[in-house]
Scaffold this motif. Structure first.
Motif, PDB file in Angstrom:
ATOM      1  N   ALA A 223       6.408  -9.764  -3.644  1.00  9.48           N
ATOM      2  CA  ALA A 223       5.938  -9.547  -5.022  1.00  9.48           C
ATOM      3  C   ALA A 223       5.916 -10.844  -5.812  1.00  9.48           C
ATOM      4  O   ALA A 223       6.733 -11.742  -5.587  1.00  9.48           O
ATOM      5  CB  ALA A 223       6.826  -8.521  -5.731  1.00  9.48           C
ATOM      6  N   TYR A 234      -2.266  -5.605 -12.673  1.00 15.16           N
ATOM      7  CA  TYR A 234      -1.638  -5.304 -11.384  1.00 15.16           C
ATOM      8  C   TYR A 234      -2.697  -5.380 -10.287  1.00 15.16           C
ATOM      9  O   TYR A 234      -3.847  -4.970 -10.476  1.00 15.16           O
ATOM     10  CB  TYR A 234      -1.010  -3.904 -11.376  1.00 15.16           C
ATOM     11  CG  TYR A 234      -0.546  -3.484 -10.001  1.00 15.16           C
ATOM     12  CD1 TYR A 234       0.633  -3.994  -9.454  1.00 15.16           C
ATOM     13  CD2 TYR A 234      -1.312  -2.619  -9.229  1.00 15.16           C
ATOM     14  CE1 TYR A 234       1.035  -3.632  -8.175  1.00 15.16           C
ATOM     15  CE2 TYR A 234      -0.909  -2.254  -7.942  1.00 15.16           C
ATOM     16  CZ  TYR A 234       0.264  -2.774  -7.428  1.00 15.16           C
ATOM     17  OH  TYR A 234       0.655  -2.425  -6.162  1.00 15.16           O
ATOM     18  N   VAL A 236      -2.847  -5.760  -5.578  1.00 19.02           N
ATOM     19  CA  VAL A 236      -2.120  -5.910  -4.325  1.00 19.02           C
ATOM     20  C   VAL A 236      -3.053  -6.513  -3.284  1.00 19.02           C
ATOM     21  O   VAL A 236      -4.237  -6.162  -3.223  1.00 19.02           O
ATOM     22  CB  VAL A 236      -1.533  -4.561  -3.848  1.00 19.02           C
ATOM     23  CG1 VAL A 236      -2.623  -3.531  -3.609  1.00 19.02           C
ATOM     24  CG2 VAL A 236      -0.668  -4.737  -2.606  1.00 19.02           C
ATOM     25  N   ASN A 239       0.416  -7.011   1.857  1.00 21.97           N
ATOM     26  CA  ASN A 239       1.751  -6.489   1.591  1.00 21.97           C
ATOM     27  C   ASN A 239       2.393  -7.141   0.377  1.00 21.97           C
ATOM     28  O   ASN A 239       3.604  -7.039   0.173  1.00 21.97           O
ATOM     29  CB  ASN A 239       2.648  -6.705   2.823  1.00 21.97           C
ATOM     30  CG  ASN A 239       3.828  -5.757   2.858  1.00 21.97           C
ATOM     31  OD1 ASN A 239       3.751  -4.629   2.386  1.00 21.97           O
ATOM     32  ND2 ASN A 239       4.940  -6.220   3.408  1.00 21.97           N
ATOM     33  N   THR A 240       1.588  -7.818  -0.444  1.00 21.65           N
ATOM     34  CA  THR A 240       2.117  -8.529  -1.607  1.00 21.65           C
ATOM     35  C   THR A 240       1.574  -7.918  -2.894  1.00 21.65           C
ATOM     36  O   THR A 240       0.366  -7.780  -3.064  1.00 21.65           O
ATOM     37  CB  THR A 240       1.753 -10.025  -1.548  1.00 21.65           C
ATOM     38  OG1 THR A 240       2.283 -10.591  -0.349  1.00 21.65           O
ATOM     39  CG2 THR A 240       2.342 -10.767  -2.734  1.00 21.65           C
ATOM     40  N   HIS A 241       2.486  -7.571  -3.797  1.00 26.67           N
ATOM     41  CA  HIS A 241       2.137  -6.971  -5.084  1.00 26.67           C
ATOM     42  C   HIS A 241       2.156  -8.045  -6.172  1.00 26.67           C
ATOM     43  O   HIS A 241       3.059  -8.882  -6.211  1.00 26.67           O
ATOM     44  CB  HIS A 241       3.140  -5.871  -5.440  1.00 26.67           C
ATOM     45  CG  HIS A 241       3.188  -4.762  -4.440  1.00 26.67           C
ATOM     46  ND1 HIS A 241       2.441  -3.618  -4.566  1.00 26.67           N
ATOM     47  CD2 HIS A 241       3.905  -4.629  -3.281  1.00 26.67           C
ATOM     48  CE1 HIS A 241       2.692  -2.815  -3.539  1.00 26.67           C
ATOM     49  NE2 HIS A 241       3.566  -3.410  -2.738  1.00 26.67           N
ATOM     50  N   LEU A 280       6.347  -0.378  -5.842  1.00 25.33           N
ATOM     51  CA  LEU A 280       5.791  -1.422  -4.989  1.00 25.33           C
ATOM     52  C   LEU A 280       6.322  -1.213  -3.581  1.00 25.33           C
ATOM     53  O   LEU A 280       7.447  -1.594  -3.254  1.00 25.33           O
ATOM     54  CB  LEU A 280       6.179  -2.805  -5.509  1.00 25.33           C
ATOM     55  CG  LEU A 280       6.068  -3.046  -7.025  1.00 25.33           C
ATOM     56  CD1 LEU A 280       6.529  -4.462  -7.365  1.00 25.33           C
ATOM     57  CD2 LEU A 280       4.662  -2.796  -7.514  1.00 25.33           C
TER      58      LEU A 280
END
Length: 282
Positions: A223, A234, A236, A239-241, A280
């Motif tokens: 994140a 927001y 994504v 796999n990264t927020h 998340l």
């Protein structure tokens, strides 16, 4: 369900853009500068009711003026948790002689640094590193920033704004090495910076594409938390927020802050005031 899925490993608080100054409000810009000490004090009261590992403030503690730090930093005297501060662009809207002292005023151990809690590594970054306003007068980073901004303007990029910034090669090299170490140790990485990277927005760092490419090359990254864009945002990627927390300064009385509950497989965000709840998943 297992105990680990219902009980967080630890939690932390998040604040973005108090942007305090003892000056008249500008409602047409959604800026209510003088109200931020009251809202931050209320957020700290809420944080003090929680079991938190730390509270991070994602920059722009002040709007302008070195003396503004006294009032806003005084609010943190009542916080019973560890406080982690990092600078935003407005934190450098001070008299030139104070520019080299901003990081010290925020109590930062270094301009960028990291720390770990269990299997999680937290990285604190300074997106003002190469900018037209943060380096002291005469610092070569100012000339480099002017060149970077001009190139973005010639390309017609949305974020070619003089109130954005970028990383130096030194900071990027450190970040690359820190992420490689986290990968090797099988850690989960959370990054804090004032500036957004994604989705595309006028507030994003000048070097957002390069930084996104770097993050994508490291499987440990979970994140990126930021402020700067007061509307919040927001997105994504893989796999990264990418979580842009709303600005505290934007209303006369409605607050905006977050408590993040960290689990082995997710971070659950509890929004207060204008902020949203969000999960998340890793």
């Amino acid at each position: 369900m297992t105990a680990t899925s219902t009980t967080p490993l630890f939690s932390f608080g998040i604040v973005a853009d108090p942007q305090y100054a003892d000056i008249p409000a500008r409602p047409e810009m959604n800026r209510f500068y003088a109200e931020s000490t009251k809202k931050l004090a209320a957020a700290i009261d809420a944080f003090n009711q929680e079991d938190l590992a730390f509270v991070v403030t994602l920059g722009d503690l002040i709007d302008r003026g070195w003396q503004s730090f006294d009032a806003i930093l005084g609010c943190y005297d009542h916080l019973r948790h560890r406080s982690i501060l990092l600078p935003g662009n407005h934190d450098f809207a001070v008299e030139p002689e104070h520019l080299p002292k901003v990081h010290d005023r925020l109590g930062m151990p270094a301009r960028w640094h990291d720390f770990s809690l269990g299997e999680f590594r937290f990285i604190v970054l300074d997106g003002n590193d190469v900018s037209t306003f943060a380096p002291p007068t005469g610092d070569p980073r100012r000339e480099l920033a002017t060149a970077r901004l001009e190139a973005l303007r010639e390309a017609g990029d949305l974020n070619a704004q003089d109130w954005n910034g970028s990383f130096s090669n030194e900071q990027l090299s450190w970040l690359r090495a820190t992420l490689a170490k986290a990968d090797a140790m099988q850690e989960q990485v959370v990054l804090f910076c004032h500036y957004p990277l994604y989705p595309a927005n006028a507030h994003n760092m000048w070097d957002a594409p390069e930084v996104l490419k770097l993050l994508a090359a490291h499987h440990s990254v979970r994140a990126w938390f930021c402020g700067h864009n007061h509307d919040g945002n927001y997105g994504v990627i893989g796999n990264t927020h990418f979580v842009n927390v709303k600005g505290m300064v934007d209303t006369p009385d409605q607050n905006a802050f977050v408590v993040a509950d960290v689990y082995p497989d997710r971070i659950a965000l509890r929004g207060f005031g204008r902020e949203l709840n969000r999960v998340l998943m890793f």
